[in-house]
Scaffold this active site. Sequence first.
Site, PDB file in Angstrom:
ATOM      1  N   HIS A  54       0.814  -1.208   0.000  1.00  0.00           N
ATOM      2  CA  HIS A  54       0.000   0.000   0.000  1.00  0.00           C
ATOM      3  C   HIS A  54       0.850   1.260   0.000  1.00  0.00           C
ATOM      4  O   HIS A  54       0.544   2.227  -0.699  1.00  0.00           O
ATOM      5  CB  HIS A  54      -0.928   0.000   1.219  1.00  0.00           C
ATOM      6  CG  HIS A  54      -1.842   1.180   1.273  1.00  0.00           C
ATOM      7  ND1 HIS A  54      -3.013   1.251   0.552  1.00  0.00           N
ATOM      8  CD2 HIS A  54      -1.759   2.345   1.958  1.00  0.00           C
ATOM      9  CE1 HIS A  54      -3.608   2.412   0.788  1.00  0.00           C
ATOM     10  NE2 HIS A  54      -2.865   3.086   1.636  1.00  0.00           N
ATOM     11  N   HIS A 105      -9.953   3.345  -1.620  1.00  0.00           N
ATOM     12  CA  HIS A 105     -10.215   2.881  -0.259  1.00  0.00           C
ATOM     13  C   HIS A 105     -11.105   1.645  -0.369  1.00  0.00           C
ATOM     14  O   HIS A 105     -12.173   1.562   0.244  1.00  0.00           O
ATOM     15  CB  HIS A 105     -10.868   3.978   0.584  1.00  0.00           C
ATOM     16  CG  HIS A 105     -10.228   4.137   1.930  1.00  0.00           C
ATOM     17  ND1 HIS A 105     -10.935   4.270   3.098  1.00  0.00           N
ATOM     18  CD2 HIS A 105      -8.932   4.174   2.301  1.00  0.00           C
ATOM     19  CE1 HIS A 105     -10.115   4.393   4.127  1.00  0.00           C
ATOM     20  NE2 HIS A 105      -8.887   4.343   3.665  1.00  0.00           N
TER      21      HIS A 105
END
Length: 750
Positions: A54, A105
Amino acid sequence: MADTVENAVSTPDVEQPWAELGLSADEYQRIREILGRRPTGGELAMYSVMWSEHCSYKSSKKYLRRFGDLPQQTPLGPLLAGIGDNAGVVDIGNGLAVTFKAESHNHPSYVEPHQGAATGVGGIVRDIMAMGARPVGVMNALAFGPLDAPDTARVLPGVVSGIADYGNCLGLPTIGGQTLFDPTYYGNPLVNALCVGVLRHEDLQFAKASGVGNLVVLFGAATGGDGIGGASILASESFAAEGESKRPSVQVGDPFMEKLLIECTLDLFNAGVVEALQDFGAAGISCATSELASAGDGGMHVELDRVPLRDPNLAPEEILMSESQERMAAVVRPDQLDRFMEICAHWGVAATVIGEVTDTGRLHIDWQGERIVDVDPRTVAHDGPVLDMPAARPWWIDELNEDDANALPRDNSGEGLAGALLALVGSAQLCDRSWITDQYDRFVRGNTVLAQPNDAGMIRIDDNLGIALSLDANGRQTTLNPYLGAQLALCEAYRNVAVSGATPVAVTDCLNYGSPYDPDVMWQFDETILGLVDGCRELGVPVTGGNVSLHNRTGDESIRPTPLVGVLGVIDDVHRRIPSAFAHDGDAVLLLGTTKCEFGGSVYEDVIHAGHLGGMPPMPDLNAEKALAAVMVEASKRGLLSSAHDLSDGGLAQALVESCLQGGLGVSVSLPEGEPSVMLFSETPARAIVSLCGNGYREFKELCQEHGVPTARIGEVIDHGEIEVNGLFSLPLDEIERAWRKPIPTAMGE
């Protein structure tokens, strides 16, 4: 008791949970080599999250570097900030600049749809703030499983309400977006958010801690245990076994605090009391401190026990890793601290000095007087692993491409064409999205010029100057050919901006893919980047930044490769904008561009042939896209057009339906020569329909000829509610509208 550097030196063989934190054996060994010892618990926490997929882009970085080979120039001038900064910044003239970026997200939004989506909006807004800009608008692109799937009824309302509640409370208009439905997103929805902001050149900020003795100030919300994943393993199993074991949690957003934080931050900029700024996003303090320090010319010392806490039982590793929202870090000169604190107090925003800039070149973090972190910040923030994951062309793609969608049967009778139109407008892919978009405030702040359901969102910057934005993705087309599919998404976003009258100038992206351990996925990713780089180079627009989201899969099934592309445009006079709704009875309707038989990845193929996917996607024509854009921008300046609508999903038929329903007018058309179903439903790119009054027809046609854009006058706008396709069928608009509006409310139980 905290695991200190001194303790790490004296206990080199202590077992550490590096694997549980997502590190490989090689990565853990490399950390030991960098430090010359085992890491402390705090250091291990920092490296594990900052070296995660990430944060580090370790599987995708080698491909993303290709974007840097593009000219860092827009049609309006050089980029002011680009890849590697919190967001790209584009010069739009008159001393003004625009910053914009998209991020994902996805996984939090499946676990807890409302908070996951809400904090996705909050995070991207803070990225824009960190560049020195006032956020002025947001957009989103969503993807869910089948509309009638049980879990979609759980996830979709939560995601939409989360976006609406957060954005509406911030006073930011949601000016556009996209919603997809496809079985591969079941169990792994996509929630991609974009924010755009405006700033003056002199207000541009960078995340760079410089000036020895300058102070590091944390301001905003207190720090809690939300958002902690890997650090909870460290805290509960190794370093604070007596504490409460906390399972990983989704961050919890407070939009009212974020609104205060926005206004407070802008006042701090105006007062000139900020030397550098960084938002707290993924990895929290670990990320903010290491990135600020590594970009600066010295080091940083932080006293972690000064951080204000919501939960006094948090271990230091948890504080380092917390992703509590609505927090920022500023570098402030000591002589400006009092003024900084006064402004924060005025807005009711808590602010605490937690450290200072040093000349050591190291990031030192202390806990209750003992050192728990002593690292070179660059090794944490920038020198993570770069993986060379196996990539291979899938064995199944040739078979998929040979299953030609263009060869599927098509009913060209009038009854068959009318039935196909109704089936398409009533499908999940093309039906009305107002159940979603009506929850968003599209016009707050009073500067929205165009919003959904127009092709692009448009915001006024001053009396005349405006910006336009569009977000587009098509996972079906990218599955068939990721190179072409990526270019098609780029072309559609580019075209949407152009048909609104704005000049496309820059690109952001959000690349949503499956497991990086799957060679098929990495081949798709590689081809996508190649397609985007080649497409952007030809169109003359740079990629200013973006986001990569990997590991999007349910079980062993990855989502469709879904590159979301956002295009920013600039329009000199928003009064010359071009809406997509038909406006005047009697206006001529023209089809621009060339139509070919191209059904691969189309909505017609999916709906009429029960989910079929095969063949090749439509072939992008980048020169034709540039020519069409040039025509539309010039037509806008001359005020020639009443409306314009790009042709994409659903082809000409869907564009006619949408322009009619938005304007409350009908249309009568005669199709150009060729197979009727191809003319109505093919998804050949570089096309649009326009409407205009008769006295502008000759001038517009000459403009199209000048740029080599084919035109065909296919009909006219009519004042009675029908779509007439002469010689084939006529359908009442109210029947079309009923089919179009029904699917989402019905699926949501209304």
